[in-house]
Design a protein around this motif. Structure first.
Motif, mmCIF file in Angstrom:
data_model
loop_
_atom_site.group_PDB
_atom_site.id
_atom_site.type_symbol
_atom_site.label_atom_id
_atom_site.label_comp_id
_atom_site.label_asym_id
_atom_site.label_seq_id
_atom_site.Cartn_x
_atom_site.Cartn_y
_atom_site.Cartn_z
ATOM 1 N N ASP A 1 0.844 -1.209 0.000
ATOM 2 C CA ASP A 1 0.000 0.000 0.000
ATOM 3 C C ASP A 1 0.877 1.257 0.000
ATOM 4 O OD1 ASP A 1 0.125 -1.518 2.676
ATOM 5 O OD2 ASP A 1 -0.003 0.578 3.324
ATOM 6 N N GLY A 2 2.076 1.150 0.608
ATOM 7 C CA GLY A 2 2.980 2.307 0.645
ATOM 8 C C GLY A 2 3.384 2.745 -0.758
ATOM 9 N N GLU B 1 -0.610 -5.354 -2.182
ATOM 10 C CA GLU B 1 -0.926 -6.038 -0.924
ATOM 11 C C GLU B 1 -1.146 -4.964 0.135
ATOM 12 O OE1 GLU B 1 1.377 -9.629 -0.150
ATOM 13 O OE2 GLU B 1 2.333 -9.398 -2.098
ATOM 14 N N ASN C 1 -1.746 -4.004 3.487
ATOM 15 C CA ASN C 1 -1.752 -4.500 4.875
ATOM 16 C C ASN C 1 -1.948 -3.336 5.861
ATOM 17 O OD1 ASN C 1 0.727 -3.248 4.895
ATOM 18 N ND2 ASN C 1 1.929 -5.125 4.994
ATOM 19 N N TYR D 1 -0.474 -0.685 6.599
ATOM 20 C CA TYR D 1 0.651 0.056 7.200
ATOM 21 C C TYR D 1 1.804 0.155 6.218
ATOM 22 C CZ TYR D 1 -1.757 -0.239 11.599
ATOM 23 O OH TYR D 1 -2.709 -0.093 12.586
ATOM 24 N N SER D 2 2.460 1.297 6.242
ATOM 25 C CA SER D 2 3.686 1.503 5.485
ATOM 26 C C SER D 2 4.726 1.849 6.557
ATOM 27 C CB SER D 2 3.452 2.652 4.509
ATOM 28 O OG SER D 2 4.638 3.023 3.893
HETATM 29 MG MG LIG Z 1 1.916 -1.963 3.738
#
Ligand SMILES: [Mg+2]
Ligand SMILES: Cc1ncc(C[n+]2csc(CCOP(=O)(O)OP(=O)(O)O)c2C)c(N)n1
Length: 312
Positions: free
Chosen positions: A131-132, A158, A160, A162-163
């Motif tokens: 996602d980052g 993907e 999740n 959090y980055s």
């Molecule tokens: Mg992530």
């Protein structure tokens, strides 16, 4: 999925004991994505990974001994010990490479897909990213180019949430990554990344589209990592409760992709529990042997530091 999980978890002890010294980003919790996507591909298809790519390598058919060797930075590793955990490669089975520059492999995957298009070799390329990476401009340039040239590429995000330690709500106004393909007229989906059957289903559909020359696909897989962002020095045990609450981690633990699939297999009388246990034992042995293989090898010779560096 079990091979990825047991292999990933086998690194925790050596990381905490400082036996593994390179940064290691564990894939625990996200196994269904690599597995479901790669199961929809053939050996000839290409994949590109990121800093968290042990699972992609294994799911594509990479040698487990060479993976562990690389993580110990040994000469018998898949990058001959020069890369470590974040530079995993096995071109012979289509794992063209991984690298930790966030979004850095997306344009490389795009280039591979363009090559396939020019050669008419019918290969499909998957670009795995987090996602980052959805905050990096090169992704949008790549989406545009892929759509323009109708390239056979799957953008597999993907998500999740959090980055590193940045929650997605602090860096995107809407948690809507799958919608970023739409302005480029790219077929886009969101799927449950903790359900291997759903991952496989959507991936198979996407691979079919690419194979037929119908253009790129973007898939956002919603998931969660069960460990901390990175080891050895950054919370490998996933206990930063100031960042991720215990309740949040526990809620996701209940959606563990392996436990869910095991329950499905048992409920539908496909496998008995004893068979699943036997798979665990076999994989534990295989992982143990991979660690032995890694430990047997020497570190690279410092005089050969630039041996595999491209020179004109
Ligand atoms: Mg992530
Ligand atoms: C261009 C760039 N910026 C920052 C970093 C530092 N960094 C390493 S991993 C990471 C987070 C990536 O998050 P995400 O893409 O969501 O992947 P995840 O770690 O969640 O799998 C960052 C910011 C980097 N490696 N490259």
């Amino acid at each position: 999925m079990v091979r990825i999980r047991i292999c990933e978890e086998s690194f925790v002890g050596p990381i905490l004991k400082d036996e593994i010294r390179c940064p290691v980003h564990l894939y625990t919790g996200q196994e269904a994505i690599a597995t479901g996507v790669c199961f929809a591909l053939t050996e000839k298809d290409y994949i590109f990974g990121s800093h968290r790519s042990h699972g992609h390598y294994l799911a594509k058919g990479g040698d487990i001994g060479e993976l562990v060797g690389e993580i110990y930075c040994k000469e018998n590793g898949c990058s001959r010990g020069r890369g470590g955990s974040m530079h995993i490669i096995a071109p012979q089975i289509g794992m063209v490479g991984s690298a930790p520059i966030v979004a850095g492999t997306i344009p490389l995957a795009l280039g591979a897909a363009l090559a396939s298009r020019i050669r008419k070799d019918k290969r499909v390329t998957v670009s795995f990213f987090g996602d980052g990476a959805a905050g990096e401009g090169v992704l949008y340039e790549s989406l545009n180019f892929a759509a323009l040239k109708r390239l056979p590429i799957i953008f597999a995000c993907e998500n999740n949430f959090y980055s590193t330690h940045m929650p997605i709500r602090e860096c995107r106004p809407e948690n809507n990554i799958f919608e970023i393909g739409k302005p480029f007229c790219i077929e886009s989906y969101r799927a449950d990344g903790n359900n291997v059957l759903k991952v496989y289903e959507v991936s198979k559909q996407a691979v079919g589209r690419c194979r037929k020359g119908q253009g790129p696909v973007l898939i956002e897989f919603v998931t969660y990592r069960m460990r901390g962002h990175v080891g050895p020095d950054d919370n490998i045990q996933g206990t930063h409760t100031d960042i991720r609450s215990k309740e949040e981690v526990e809620a996701w633990r209940k959606k563990d992709p392996i436990r869910r699939f095991e329950a499905f297999l048992i409920k539908n009388k496909i496998f008995r529990k004893e068979i699943l246990d036997r798979i665990d034992r076999e994989v534990e042995k295989e992982v143990e042997e991979a660690h032995q293989f890694a430990k047997m090898s020497a570190y690279p010779n410092p005089n050969e530091l630039t041996k595999y560096v491209f020179k004109e």
